[in-house]
Design a protein around this motif. Structure first.
Motif, PDB file in Angstrom:
ATOM      1  N   GLY A  35     -14.115  53.676 -81.586  1.00 35.75           N
ATOM      2  CA  GLY A  35     -13.892  54.341 -80.314  1.00 35.75           C
ATOM      3  C   GLY A  35     -13.790  53.425 -79.116  1.00 35.75           C
ATOM      4  N   ALA A  36     -13.807  52.107 -79.339  1.00 35.12           N
ATOM      5  CA  ALA A  36     -13.599  51.185 -78.225  1.00 35.12           C
ATOM      6  C   ALA A  36     -12.137  51.258 -77.795  1.00 35.12           C
ATOM      7  CB  ALA A  36     -13.957  49.762 -78.637  1.00 35.12           C
ATOM      8  N   LEU A  37     -11.874  51.006 -76.527  1.00 31.60           N
ATOM      9  CA  LEU A  37     -10.520  51.079 -75.982  1.00 31.60           C
ATOM     10  C   LEU A  37     -10.323  49.901 -75.043  1.00 31.60           C
ATOM     11  CD1 LEU A  37      -7.962  52.956 -75.706  1.00 31.60           C
ATOM     12  CD2 LEU A  37      -9.078  53.888 -73.689  1.00 31.60           C
ATOM     13  N   ALA A  38      -9.214  49.184 -75.202  1.00 27.72           N
ATOM     14  CA  ALA A  38      -8.916  48.046 -74.340  1.00 27.72           C
ATOM     15  C   ALA A  38      -7.454  48.105 -73.925  1.00 27.72           C
ATOM     16  CB  ALA A  38      -9.211  46.739 -75.061  1.00 27.72           C
ATOM     17  N   LEU A  39      -7.137  47.408 -72.847  1.00 25.99           N
ATOM     18  CA  LEU A  39      -5.774  47.439 -72.327  1.00 25.99           C
ATOM     19  C   LEU A  39      -5.424  46.151 -71.609  1.00 25.99           C
ATOM     20  CD1 LEU A  39      -6.014  47.937 -68.989  1.00 25.99           C
ATOM     21  CD2 LEU A  39      -6.768  50.142 -69.808  1.00 25.99           C
ATOM     22  N   LYS A  40      -4.123  45.980 -71.409  1.00 23.14           N
ATOM     23  CA  LYS A  40      -3.580  44.917 -70.567  1.00 23.14           C
ATOM     24  C   LYS A  40      -2.734  45.587 -69.502  1.00 23.14           C
ATOM     25  CE  LYS A  40      -3.322  41.137 -73.877  1.00 23.14           C
ATOM     26  NZ  LYS A  40      -2.450  40.146 -74.540  1.00 23.14           N
ATOM     27  N   LEU A  41      -2.716  44.998 -68.327  1.00 23.36           N
ATOM     28  CA  LEU A  41      -1.880  45.495 -67.230  1.00 23.36           C
ATOM     29  C   LEU A  41      -0.579  44.707 -67.181  1.00 23.36           C
ATOM     30  CD1 LEU A  41      -4.514  45.876 -64.358  1.00 23.36           C
ATOM     31  CD2 LEU A  41      -3.603  47.660 -65.861  1.00 23.36           C
ATOM     32  N   ASP A  42       0.394  45.220 -66.427  1.00 25.37           N
ATOM     33  CA  ASP A  42       1.651  44.504 -66.256  1.00 25.37           C
ATOM     34  C   ASP A  42       1.533  43.373 -65.232  1.00 25.37           C
ATOM     35  OD1 ASP A  42       1.482  46.024 -63.943  1.00 25.37           O
ATOM     36  OD2 ASP A  42       3.513  46.824 -64.081  1.00 25.37           O
ATOM     37  N   SER A  43       0.378  43.238 -64.628  1.00 24.77           N
ATOM     38  CA  SER A  43       0.105  42.131 -63.708  1.00 24.77           C
ATOM     39  C   SER A  43      -1.241  41.523 -64.109  1.00 24.77           C
ATOM     40  CB  SER A  43       0.085  42.624 -62.258  1.00 24.77           C
ATOM     41  OG  SER A  43      -0.847  43.670 -62.110  1.00 24.77           O
ATOM     42  N   PRO A  44      -1.485  40.269 -63.747  1.00 24.11           N
ATOM     43  CA  PRO A  44      -2.735  39.626 -64.180  1.00 24.11           C
ATOM     44  C   PRO A  44      -3.965  40.306 -63.583  1.00 24.11           C
ATOM     45  CG  PRO A  44      -1.226  38.029 -63.186  1.00 24.11           C
ATOM     46  CD  PRO A  44      -0.643  39.378 -62.972  1.00 24.11           C
ATOM     47  N   PHE A  45      -5.061  40.267 -64.328  1.00 21.90           N
ATOM     48  CA  PHE A  45      -6.327  40.746 -63.789  1.00 21.90           C
ATOM     49  C   PHE A  45      -6.755  39.767 -62.693  1.00 21.90           C
ATOM     50  CE2 PHE A  45      -6.402  42.690 -68.021  1.00 21.90           C
ATOM     51  CZ  PHE A  45      -6.663  43.997 -67.663  1.00 21.90           C
ATOM     52  N   SER A  46      -7.505  40.258 -61.728  1.00 20.25           N
ATOM     53  CA  SER A  46      -7.899  39.426 -60.590  1.00 20.25           C
ATOM     54  C   SER A  46      -8.702  38.213 -61.055  1.00 20.25           C
ATOM     55  CB  SER A  46      -8.709  40.241 -59.582  1.00 20.25           C
ATOM     56  OG  SER A  46      -9.982  40.524 -60.106  1.00 20.25           O
ATOM     57  N   GLU A  47      -8.555  37.131 -60.322  1.00 19.87           N
ATOM     58  CA  GLU A  47      -9.269  35.899 -60.654  1.00 19.87           C
ATOM     59  C   GLU A  47     -10.778  36.115 -60.613  1.00 19.87           C
ATOM     60  OE1 GLU A  47      -9.414  32.346 -62.237  1.00 19.87           O
ATOM     61  OE2 GLU A  47      -7.543  33.343 -61.780  1.00 19.87           O
ATOM     62  N   GLY A  48     -11.256  36.934 -59.677  1.00 15.32           N
ATOM     63  CA  GLY A  48     -12.682  37.233 -59.598  1.00 15.32           C
ATOM     64  C   GLY A  48     -13.186  37.901 -60.861  1.00 15.32           C
ATOM     65  N   ALA A  49     -12.402  38.824 -61.408  1.00 14.61           N
ATOM     66  CA  ALA A  49     -12.800  39.507 -62.641  1.00 14.61           C
ATOM     67  C   ALA A  49     -12.818  38.536 -63.814  1.00 14.61           C
ATOM     68  CB  ALA A  49     -11.847  40.666 -62.931  1.00 14.61           C
ATOM     69  N   VAL A  50     -11.808  37.698 -63.902  1.00 17.38           N
ATOM     70  CA  VAL A  50     -11.705  36.755 -65.014  1.00 17.38           C
ATOM     71  C   VAL A  50     -12.857  35.746 -64.973  1.00 17.38           C
ATOM     72  CG1 VAL A  50     -10.275  34.923 -66.011  1.00 17.38           C
ATOM     73  CG2 VAL A  50      -9.224  37.065 -65.246  1.00 17.38           C
ATOM     74  N   GLN A  51     -13.249  35.329 -63.791  1.00 14.50           N
ATOM     75  CA  GLN A  51     -14.338  34.354 -63.665  1.00 14.50           C
ATOM     76  C   GLN A  51     -15.678  34.932 -64.101  1.00 14.50           C
ATOM     77  OE1 GLN A  51     -14.197  32.885 -59.653  1.00 14.50           O
ATOM     78  NE2 GLN A  51     -12.458  31.560 -60.078  1.00 14.50           N
ATOM     79  N   GLU A  52     -15.826  36.256 -64.050  1.00 12.60           N
ATOM     80  CA  GLU A  52     -17.076  36.902 -64.474  1.00 12.60           C
ATOM     81  C   GLU A  52     -17.235  36.906 -65.993  1.00 12.60           C
ATOM     82  OE1 GLU A  52     -18.063  40.776 -62.888  1.00 12.60           O
ATOM     83  OE2 GLU A  52     -16.771  40.406 -61.173  1.00 12.60           O
ATOM     84  N   CYS A  53     -16.170  36.604 -66.723  1.00  6.16           N
ATOM     85  CA  CYS A  53     -16.184  36.747 -68.174  1.00  6.16           C
ATOM     86  C   CYS A  53     -15.620  35.483 -68.827  1.00  6.16           C
ATOM     87  CB  CYS A  53     -15.354  37.971 -68.544  1.00  6.16           C
ATOM     88  SG  CYS A  53     -15.535  38.502 -70.237  1.00  6.16           S
ATOM     89  N   PRO A  54     -16.477  34.502 -69.109  1.00  4.95           N
ATOM     90  CA  PRO A  54     -15.991  33.229 -69.664  1.00  4.95           C
ATOM     91  C   PRO A  54     -15.265  33.372 -71.007  1.00  4.95           C
ATOM     92  CG  PRO A  54     -18.346  33.097 -69.143  1.00  4.95           C
ATOM     93  CD  PRO A  54     -17.913  34.504 -68.906  1.00  4.95           C
ATOM     94  N   GLN A  55     -15.604  34.370 -71.815  1.00  7.58           N
ATOM     95  CA  GLN A  55     -14.973  34.545 -73.123  1.00  7.58           C
ATOM     96  C   GLN A  55     -13.778  35.499 -73.085  1.00  7.58           C
ATOM     97  OE1 GLN A  55     -18.071  35.398 -72.221  1.00  7.58           O
ATOM     98  NE2 GLN A  55     -18.835  37.170 -73.301  1.00  7.58           N
ATOM     99  N   TYR A  56     -13.276  35.811 -71.896  1.00 10.41           N
ATOM    100  CA  TYR A  56     -12.153  36.728 -71.667  1.00 10.41           C
ATOM    101  C   TYR A  56     -10.955  36.397 -72.556  1.00 10.41           C
ATOM    102  CZ  TYR A  56      -8.058  38.363 -69.017  1.00 10.41           C
ATOM    103  OH  TYR A  56      -6.871  38.916 -68.639  1.00 10.41           O
ATOM    104  N   ASN A  57     -10.398  37.414 -73.229  1.00 11.80           N
ATOM    105  CA  ASN A  57      -9.272  37.210 -74.142  1.00 11.80           C
ATOM    106  C   ASN A  57      -7.986  37.904 -73.691  1.00 11.80           C
ATOM    107  OD1 ASN A  57      -9.718  39.906 -74.673  1.00 11.80           O
ATOM    108  ND2 ASN A  57     -10.134  39.648 -76.852  1.00 11.80           N
ATOM    109  N   GLY A  58      -7.908  38.306 -72.433  1.00 11.86           N
ATOM    110  CA  GLY A  58      -6.694  38.940 -71.925  1.00 11.86           C
ATOM    111  C   GLY A  58      -6.765  40.446 -71.792  1.00 11.86           C
ATOM    112  N   PHE A  59      -7.800  41.064 -72.344  1.00 10.57           N
ATOM    113  CA  PHE A  59      -7.939  42.517 -72.298  1.00 10.57           C
ATOM    114  C   PHE A  59      -9.099  42.928 -71.389  1.00 10.57           C
ATOM    115  CE2 PHE A  59      -5.536  42.189 -76.194  1.00 10.57           C
ATOM    116  CZ  PHE A  59      -4.811  43.357 -76.260  1.00 10.57           C
TER     117      PHE A  59
END
Length: 106
Positions: A35-59
């Motif tokens: 039941g987990a759900l993940a997505l990608k947007l048509d534009s990059p996620f904000s740099e602030g959000a990406v910096q909060e998650c060192p293991q970020y894989n694009g979703f």
């Protein structure tokens, strides 16, 4: 001095719990049998959000225990290609953690 320390603790706490937002259209959706759900947007996620998650894989995603309304809104935004603003707060495994969603008229 006591008030200065309290102010410092308050500022650090706010910094640690700060949420970021990212906007765009949902271009890709992933789900699993738990039941987990993940997505990608048509534009990059904000740099602030990406910096909060060192293991970020694009979703960005929600855990299997997320409210069904949140999951339904994410899927509806994907199927109708409406613009969304996602509020991101920390990590959910390798994903940015979606805290809330706003769906906009195109």
């Amino acid at each position: 001095m006591k008030y200065l320390l309290l102010l410092l603790v308050a500022l650090l706490t706010f910094q640690a719990n700060a949420a970021s937002d990212s906007s765009g259209k949902v271009k890709e959706v992933y789900s699993n049998q738990e039941g987990a759900l993940a997505l990608k947007l048509d534009s990059p996620f904000s740099e602030g959000a990406v910096q909060e998650c060192p293991q970020y894989n694009g979703f960005a995603g929600v855990a299997p225990t997320a409210d069904p309304i949140l999951k339904s809104m994410l899927l509806a935004a994907f199927s109708t290609q409406k613009r969304v603003k996602l509020v991101i707060n920390g990590c959910n495994g390798n994903w940015l953690n979606i805290q809330s969603i706003f769906v906009y008229e195109n």
